[in-house]
Design an enzyme around this catalytic site. Structure first.
Site, PDB file in Angstrom:
ATOM      1  NE  ARG A   1       4.985   3.581 -12.553  1.00 30.33           N
ATOM      2  CZ  ARG A   1       5.700   2.764 -11.789  1.00 30.33           C
ATOM      3  NH1 ARG A   1       6.744   3.223 -11.140  1.00 30.33           N
ATOM      4  NH2 ARG A   1       5.357   1.510 -11.664  1.00 30.33           N
TER       5      ARG A   1
ATOM      6  CE  LYS B   1      -2.448  16.856 -29.189  1.00 30.63           C
ATOM      7  NZ  LYS B   1      -3.294  16.919 -30.386  1.00 30.63           N
TER       8      LYS B   1
ATOM      9  CD  GLU C   1       1.404  21.552 -39.223  1.00 33.33           C
ATOM     10  OE1 GLU C   1       0.464  22.173 -38.711  1.00 33.33           O
ATOM     11  OE2 GLU C   1       1.372  20.313 -39.450  1.00 33.33           O
TER      12      GLU C   1
ATOM     13  CE  LYS D   1       1.448  22.693 -30.525  1.00 34.62           C
ATOM     14  NZ  LYS D   1       1.804  21.514 -31.268  1.00 34.62           N
TER      15      LYS D   1
ATOM     16  CD  GLU E   1      -6.707  17.835 -29.472  1.00 36.77           C
ATOM     17  OE1 GLU E   1      -5.479  17.839 -29.554  1.00 36.77           O
ATOM     18  OE2 GLU E   1      -7.460  17.306 -30.297  1.00 36.77           O
TER      19      GLU E   1
ATOM     20  NE  ARG F   1      -2.235  20.516 -27.984  1.00 32.17           N
ATOM     21  CZ  ARG F   1      -1.118  20.155 -27.393  1.00 32.17           C
ATOM     22  NH1 ARG F   1      -1.022  20.210 -26.081  1.00 32.17           N
ATOM     23  NH2 ARG F   1      -0.088  19.737 -28.092  1.00 32.17           N
TER      24      ARG F   1
ATOM     25  CG  ASN G   1      -6.069  18.392 -34.454  1.00 34.92           C
ATOM     26  OD1 ASN G   1      -4.853  18.222 -34.464  1.00 34.92           O
ATOM     27  ND2 ASN G   1      -6.835  18.021 -33.443  1.00 34.92           N
TER      28      ASN G   1
ATOM     29  CG  HIS H   1      -3.657  18.277 -38.804  1.00 38.16           C
ATOM     30  ND1 HIS H   1      -3.559  19.604 -39.124  1.00 38.16           N
ATOM     31  CD2 HIS H   1      -2.414  17.917 -38.365  1.00 38.16           C
ATOM     32  CE1 HIS H   1      -2.332  20.030 -38.883  1.00 38.16           C
ATOM     33  NE2 HIS H   1      -1.614  19.026 -38.425  1.00 38.16           N
TER      34      HIS H   1
ATOM     35  CG  HIS I   1      -3.930  12.867 -39.498  1.00 36.47           C
ATOM     36  ND1 HIS I   1      -4.291  12.997 -38.173  1.00 36.47           N
ATOM     37  CD2 HIS I   1      -2.700  13.401 -39.607  1.00 36.47           C
ATOM     38  CE1 HIS I   1      -3.317  13.614 -37.516  1.00 36.47           C
ATOM     39  NE2 HIS I   1      -2.340  13.867 -38.364  1.00 36.47           N
TER      40      HIS I   1
ATOM     41  CG  HIS J   1       2.345  15.989 -40.810  1.00 40.69           C
ATOM     42  ND1 HIS J   1       1.230  15.289 -40.381  1.00 40.69           N
ATOM     43  CD2 HIS J   1       2.319  17.160 -40.133  1.00 40.69           C
ATOM     44  CE1 HIS J   1       0.582  15.999 -39.480  1.00 40.69           C
ATOM     45  NE2 HIS J   1       1.220  17.142 -39.314  1.00 40.69           N
TER      46      HIS J   1
HETATM   47  N1  LIG Z   1       3.691  16.328 -31.403  1.00 41.89           N
HETATM   48  C1  LIG Z   1       3.011  17.168 -32.127  1.00 41.89           C
HETATM   49  O1  LIG Z   1       2.286  18.044 -31.605  1.00 41.89           O
HETATM   50  C2  LIG Z   1       3.110  17.091 -33.615  1.00 41.89           C
HETATM   51  C3  LIG Z   1       2.603  18.128 -34.405  1.00 41.89           C
HETATM   52  C4  LIG Z   1       2.785  18.060 -35.784  1.00 41.89           C
HETATM   53  C5  LIG Z   1       3.447  16.978 -36.355  1.00 41.89           C
HETATM   54  N2  LIG Z   1       3.919  15.980 -35.541  1.00 41.89           N
HETATM   55  C6  LIG Z   1       4.639  14.855 -36.103  1.00 41.89           C
HETATM   56  O2  LIG Z   1       5.860  15.343 -36.683  1.00 41.89           O
HETATM   57  C7  LIG Z   1       6.268  14.454 -37.684  1.00 41.89           C
HETATM   58  C8  LIG Z   1       6.712  15.220 -38.898  1.00 41.89           C
HETATM   59  O3  LIG Z   1       7.809  16.015 -38.527  1.00 41.89           O
HETATM   60  P1  LIG Z   1       8.844  16.562 -39.621  1.00 41.89           P
HETATM   61  O4  LIG Z   1       8.083  17.158 -40.733  1.00 41.89           O
HETATM   62  O5  LIG Z   1       9.845  17.361 -38.902  1.00 41.89           O
HETATM   63  O6  LIG Z   1       9.443  15.215 -40.232  1.00 41.89           O
HETATM   64  P2  LIG Z   1      10.792  14.425 -39.922  1.00 41.89           P
HETATM   65  O7  LIG Z   1      11.103  14.423 -38.504  1.00 41.89           O
HETATM   66  O8  LIG Z   1      10.676  13.128 -40.625  1.00 41.89           O
HETATM   67  O9  LIG Z   1      11.889  15.303 -40.652  1.00 41.89           O
HETATM   68  C9  LIG Z   1      11.802  15.454 -42.039  1.00 41.89           C
HETATM   69  C10 LIG Z   1      13.121  15.123 -42.731  1.00 41.89           C
HETATM   70  O10 LIG Z   1      13.985  16.233 -42.597  1.00 41.89           O
HETATM   71  C11 LIG Z   1      15.242  15.804 -42.096  1.00 41.89           C
HETATM   72  N3  LIG Z   1      15.766  16.926 -41.309  1.00 41.89           N
HETATM   73  C12 LIG Z   1      15.183  17.502 -40.236  1.00 41.89           C
HETATM   74  N4  LIG Z   1      15.893  18.575 -39.864  1.00 41.89           N
HETATM   75  C13 LIG Z   1      16.939  18.682 -40.707  1.00 41.89           C
HETATM   76  C14 LIG Z   1      17.984  19.618 -40.859  1.00 41.89           C
HETATM   77  N5  LIG Z   1      18.082  20.708 -40.107  1.00 41.89           N
HETATM   78  N6  LIG Z   1      18.892  19.398 -41.831  1.00 41.89           N
HETATM   79  C15 LIG Z   1      18.779  18.337 -42.670  1.00 41.89           C
HETATM   80  N7  LIG Z   1      17.791  17.438 -42.602  1.00 41.89           N
HETATM   81  C16 LIG Z   1      16.861  17.623 -41.634  1.00 41.89           C
HETATM   82  C17 LIG Z   1      14.941  14.552 -41.315  1.00 41.89           C
HETATM   83  O11 LIG Z   1      16.083  13.732 -41.248  1.00 41.89           O
HETATM   84  C18 LIG Z   1      13.844  13.923 -42.147  1.00 41.89           C
HETATM   85  O12 LIG Z   1      14.402  13.193 -43.210  1.00 41.89           O
HETATM   86  C19 LIG Z   1       5.114  13.511 -37.949  1.00 41.89           C
HETATM   87  O13 LIG Z   1       5.391  12.268 -37.366  1.00 41.89           O
HETATM   88  C20 LIG Z   1       3.945  14.163 -37.229  1.00 41.89           C
HETATM   89  O14 LIG Z   1       3.009  13.232 -36.742  1.00 41.89           O
HETATM   90  C21 LIG Z   1       3.756  16.024 -34.203  1.00 41.89           C
END
Ligand SMILES: NC(=O)c1ccc[n+]([C@@H]2O[C@H](COP(=O)([O-])OP(=O)(O)OC[C@H]3O[C@@H](n4cnc5c(N)ncnc54)[C@H](O)[C@@H]3O)[C@@H](O)[C@H]2O)c1
Length: 415
Positions: free
Chosen positions: A174, A196, A238, A282, A292, A296, A300, A303, A307, A320
């Protein structure tokens, strides 16, 4: 259609916001640093790497505030930082094989030398593994290693690893501690902050999740050196978003840079500014509206259509950040059509998106009617109405659920 509907007309249709949300920008001009919440210390080690400073930004929340620490080589001080928070001894480090290969050893060395008892687990890379199956694997490792209520999961990775680790930590026993060590630009400026967490459902992105704030976000800008170029660009989407929705000064600094498409062409001081001001934006928004309730939602921006594009391209051909870039172009144009935003400002936004090497057009083969339909499945739909975040000037946005489908269609046909 735009023009005469005008700002006045549209303001009447805005979704209700909580009283503290005037939606205007808030950061003073640089220098001095973006907000009194940022503590900056000069670090000789940082200067060696070309990053001038170490910043600490506070995310102030009623239940559990935390710090975002941005410092070169901070990965080697992860254990020290965590020890100062008096977290339990057991740690589960979660990563993917590529990132673990680059940084896993250093993270584990730092944690063990600070006295932590560390287990690690890697999950396959990519959005398509952001599933409950992967979470099940983390639960198995947590059980095997007898993680307790005082234990901590550490997410070492991009947004995918961060979201999944956060969700596993939110639900194991939990709720146990989570520390975010983001390694992609997108995760540093966005997903690691704000609590999130979640995974995808086969029928929609991030449909399963929980709010679970980290105890610490530790950002080491040096890890960006191994980030693939396409991922760096995705993170820039972003960053540009924060410029449009919140921080006109950040927007201006991005405009002043010759290039934004590759880390090596962006001055270290600008990387510093990008990280600090984006994280501050942020943190400001999350501190005002953790779950949100209103404000907040401005995060988006881009987005809504983003999305839809992501899901219609199967989370493969468009990532993304690229989808958000296309979504910002569309949202900007919708705002222009509605007479809410100046054409010149949308052109400035689109120029930044292009300078960052991001797409400004819909990918070939994406059906506009399919986008309109996909919008209805989005989490942002309220009582059947699609919610849009639309800019009214650089650094200021508004929220509306009154965009006619015809305008959306018209805009999508044009991009
Ligand atoms: N929680 C939130 O508030 C929030 C906000 C925005 C996006 N997201 C989520 O984040 C995700 C996208 O994140 P992302 O763009 O980081 O994608 P990701 O986590 O898939 O990373 C992108 C790629 O880069 C590689 N990588 C990352 N750091 C590296 C480094 N330093 N060196 C070499 N390779 C590296 C990873 O292995 C992957 O192949 C989506 O699932 C999205 O929904 C969440």
């Amino acid at each position: 259609m735009g023009g005469k509907g005008g700002v006045g007309g549209w303001e009447r249709n805005l979704a209700p916001l909580s009283p503290h949300t005037s939606l205007s920008p808030h950061l003073p001009t640089l220098p001095p640093p973006p907000s009194s919440q940022i503590a900056i210390e000069y670090s000789p080690q940082a200067l060696v790497w070309g990053w001038a400073m170490t910043s600490v930004i506070n995310v102030n929340l009623p239940e559990q505030s935390y710090e975002i620490a941005i410092a070169p080589s901070s990965l080697d001080r992860l254990g020290q930082h965590m020890a100062s928070l008096k977290l339990g001894k057991k740690v589960l480090l979660v990563s993917n094989p590529t990132i673990f290969k680059h940084f896993g050893k250093r993270a584990i060395a730092s944690l063990t030398s600070a006295g932590f008892d560390v287990a690690s687990s890697t999950l396959p890379p990519g959005e398509r593994y952001k599933t409950l199956n992967s979470i099940q694997k983390l639960y198995d490792v947590a059980l095997e290693n007898r993680l307790e209520r005082s234990s901590t999961m550490v997410a070492l990775g991009g947004g995918v690893i961060g979201d999944m680790t956060g969700f596993a930590a939110a639900t194991w026993l939990r709720g146990i501690n989570v520390v975010q060590v983001p390694t992609s630009l997108l995760a540093m400026v966005d997903s690691a902050i704000g609590g999130k967490t979640g995974v995808n459902h086969p029928h929609g992105k991030n449909l399963i999740g929980a709010f679970h704030q980290p105890r610490l976000v530790l950002i080491d800008p040096e890890v960006l050196k191994t980030l693939p170029m396409r991922e760096f660009r995705a993170g820039m989407a972003e960053v540009i978003k924060y410029g449009v929705i919140w921080d006109a000064e950040l927007f201006a600094q991005l405009e002043a840079s010759k290039r934004l498409d590759q880390l090596r062409y962006v001055k270290p001081e600008l990387i510093d500014t990008i990280l600090t001001r984006s994280c501050q934006a942020k943190a400001d928004v999350v501190s005002k509206d953790e779950k949100e309730g209103g404000l907040r939602a401005i995060l988006n921006y881009g987005h809504t259509i983003g999305h839809a594009v992501e899901s219609l391209t199967g989370y493969r051909s468009v990532n993304h950040g690229e989808a958000v870039a296309i979504g910002m172009v569309a949202a900007g144009q919708i705002a222009v059509e509605l007479g809410m935003w100046q054409k010149e400002d949308t052109e400035r936004q689109n120029a930044l998106i292009q300078k960052a090497g991001l797409p400004t057009q819909l990918p070939a083969g994406v059906d506009i009617e399919a986008i309109i339909q996909a919008l209805q499945l989005d989490k942002k739909v309220k009582s059947g109405k699609v919610r849009f975040i639309l800019p009214t000037q650089i650094g200021v946005v508004t929220i509306t659920d009154e965009v006619p489908s015809d305008i959306i269609r018209h805009v999508l046909r044009g991009i």
